[in-house]
Design an enzyme around this catalytic site. Structure first.
Site, PDB file in Angstrom:
ATOM      1  N   SER A  14       0.809  -1.221   0.000  1.00  0.00           N
ATOM      2  CA  SER A  14       0.000   0.000   0.000  1.00  0.00           C
ATOM      3  C   SER A  14       0.845   1.275   0.000  1.00  0.00           C
ATOM      4  CB  SER A  14      -0.932   0.013   1.216  1.00  0.00           C
ATOM      5  OG  SER A  14      -1.656   1.230   1.260  1.00  0.00           O
ATOM      6  N   LEU A  15       0.471   2.205  -0.869  1.00  0.00           N
ATOM      7  CA  LEU A  15       1.121   3.519  -0.922  1.00  0.00           C
ATOM      8  C   LEU A  15       0.433   4.538  -0.006  1.00  0.00           C
ATOM      9  CD1 LEU A  15       1.701   3.925  -4.781  1.00  0.00           C
ATOM     10  CD2 LEU A  15       3.424   3.420  -3.042  1.00  0.00           C
ATOM     11  N   LYS A  65     -13.915  -4.268   1.837  1.00  0.00           N
ATOM     12  CA  LYS A  65     -14.819  -3.129   1.602  1.00  0.00           C
ATOM     13  C   LYS A  65     -16.286  -3.462   1.921  1.00  0.00           C
ATOM     14  CE  LYS A  65     -11.883  -0.741  -1.755  1.00  0.00           C
ATOM     15  NZ  LYS A  65     -11.807  -0.108  -3.098  1.00  0.00           N
ATOM     16  N   ASN A  86     -14.785   2.370   1.612  1.00  0.00           N
ATOM     17  CA  ASN A  86     -13.320   2.359   1.628  1.00  0.00           C
ATOM     18  C   ASN A  86     -12.739   3.359   2.628  1.00  0.00           C
ATOM     19  OD1 ASN A  86     -13.594   4.860   0.371  1.00  0.00           O
ATOM     20  ND2 ASN A  86     -12.055   4.442  -1.187  1.00  0.00           N
ATOM     21  N   GLY A 126     -16.481  -4.289 -17.325  1.00  0.00           N
ATOM     22  CA  GLY A 126     -16.589  -4.953 -16.033  1.00  0.00           C
ATOM     23  C   GLY A 126     -17.777  -4.453 -15.233  1.00  0.00           C
ATOM     24  N   GLY A 129     -17.349  -4.839  -8.192  1.00  0.00           N
ATOM     25  CA  GLY A 129     -17.364  -3.816  -7.150  1.00  0.00           C
ATOM     26  C   GLY A 129     -16.716  -2.513  -7.566  1.00  0.00           C
ATOM     27  N   ASN A 150     -19.838  -6.558 -19.820  1.00  0.00           N
ATOM     28  CA  ASN A 150     -19.288  -7.573 -18.935  1.00  0.00           C
ATOM     29  C   ASN A 150     -19.361  -8.942 -19.602  1.00  0.00           C
ATOM     30  OD1 ASN A 150     -18.289  -8.150 -16.150  1.00  0.00           O
ATOM     31  ND2 ASN A 150     -20.101  -9.461 -16.082  1.00  0.00           N
ATOM     32  N   LEU A 213      -8.106   1.459 -14.303  1.00  0.00           N
ATOM     33  CA  LEU A 213      -8.108   1.700 -12.861  1.00  0.00           C
ATOM     34  C   LEU A 213      -6.847   1.161 -12.188  1.00  0.00           C
ATOM     35  CD1 LEU A 213     -11.813   1.031 -11.752  1.00  0.00           C
ATOM     36  CD2 LEU A 213     -10.782   3.085 -12.734  1.00  0.00           C
ATOM     37  N   TYR A 215      -2.767   0.741 -11.606  1.00  0.00           N
ATOM     38  CA  TYR A 215      -1.660   1.692 -11.682  1.00  0.00           C
ATOM     39  C   TYR A 215      -0.353   0.977 -11.392  1.00  0.00           C
ATOM     40  CZ  TYR A 215      -1.924   1.542  -6.583  1.00  0.00           C
ATOM     41  OH  TYR A 215      -1.950   1.112  -5.279  1.00  0.00           O
TER      42      TYR A 215
END
Length: 269
Positions: A14-15, A65, A86, A126, A129, A150, A213, A215
């Protein structure tokens, strides 16, 4: 001091602590932000322990989540429509659940990239979630329509119907995508995680803004978009920083300047 954290499993990658440390330095807010590995079957216990130790808020990532949605005692409109949380803010005995993913995406598109979403035709790949989390903020920008494609057509149709009161939506199977350009394509599938590209007509990307989405790397979707004449190809780093900024403001009331932080993180990667 704001005692904050991010919960996930895994969490080492995690950043978020890096990003929030930059926000804190920039805004002058005293923040202690940590990474917390929650056991898969013990999110509630881990979150409660954190709150009992003075935690004032926390982010939630995969796979918690939905657990966080159920944990929250109060939910924002974004969280309610997304069906996932989140970000949680602790106010006394109340845990307010928020979902900043869609706001983060919209802020990256509109503020950082200068894209006006009004009257645009948007295709989302897609219907999981991730898509549910971004739909409401996208529809609030008044696009012409949002199409959801989808593998399982019924999932896309159901999701489109769930959000039809907020704007013009439609859902269908991937095989129904026409070889006709759209304005924006958003890849919200897990295909990039698997290093795969969906089978869709190349012509749909011609002149389109293509946003993954994911990265941190060039994905097969991004490569496909470049080869097929997309006008702009972007990864999800800006969304990551913007959703974090929305959470930071939710907790502290301070709005960070995100542009320089996105540039700094991109330069490091």
């Amino acid at each position: 001091m704001y005692k904050l954290a991010v919960f996930g499993n895994p969490i080492e990658h995690s950043l978020s602590p890096t990003i929030h440390a930059m926000f804190a330095q920039q805004t002058g807010v005293n923040v202690k932000y940590t990474k917390e590995l929650a056991p898969i079957d013990a999110f509630t216990q881990t979150a409660n322990n954190f709150i009992q130790q003075g935690g004032l808020g926390f982010n939630i990532t995969v796979p918690f989540k939905i657990d966080a949605f159920n944990f929250a005692t109060q939910r924002t409109r974004n969280a309610q429509t997304a069906g996932a949380v989140n970000t949680i803010k602790v106010e006394g005995n109340t845990c307010i659940g928020e979902n900043t993913d869609g706001v983060g995406l919209v802020n990256d598109l509109t503020k950082n990239l200068g894209i006006d979403l009004r009257d645009k035709v948007i295709l989302i790949l897609g219907s999981g979630g991730a898509t549910r989390g971004i739909l409401l903020p996208l529809l609030e920008q008044n696009p012409t329509r949002v199409m959801i494609a989808n593998r399982t057509a019924s999932k896309a149709t159901t999701l489109a119907n769930d959000f039809s009161e907020y704007g013009k939506t439609c859902g269908f199977g991937l095989e129904k995508i026409k070889s006709k350009p759209v304005d924006i394509i958003i890849n919200a599938t897990s295909a990039s995680l698997d290093g795969k590209m969906l089978t869709i007509p190349n012509g749909v990307a011609n002149g389109a803004i293509c946003y993954d989405l994911m990265y941190g790397k060039i994905t097969p979707f991004m490569t496909w978009a470049k080869v097929n004449n997309a006008s702009m190809v972007i990864d999800g780093l800006g969304m990551l920083v913007e959703q974090a900024a929305a959470a930071f403001e939710f907790w502290t009331g301070k709005q960070p300047n995100t542009r320089s932080i996105i540039d700094t993180i991109r330069a490091r990667s």
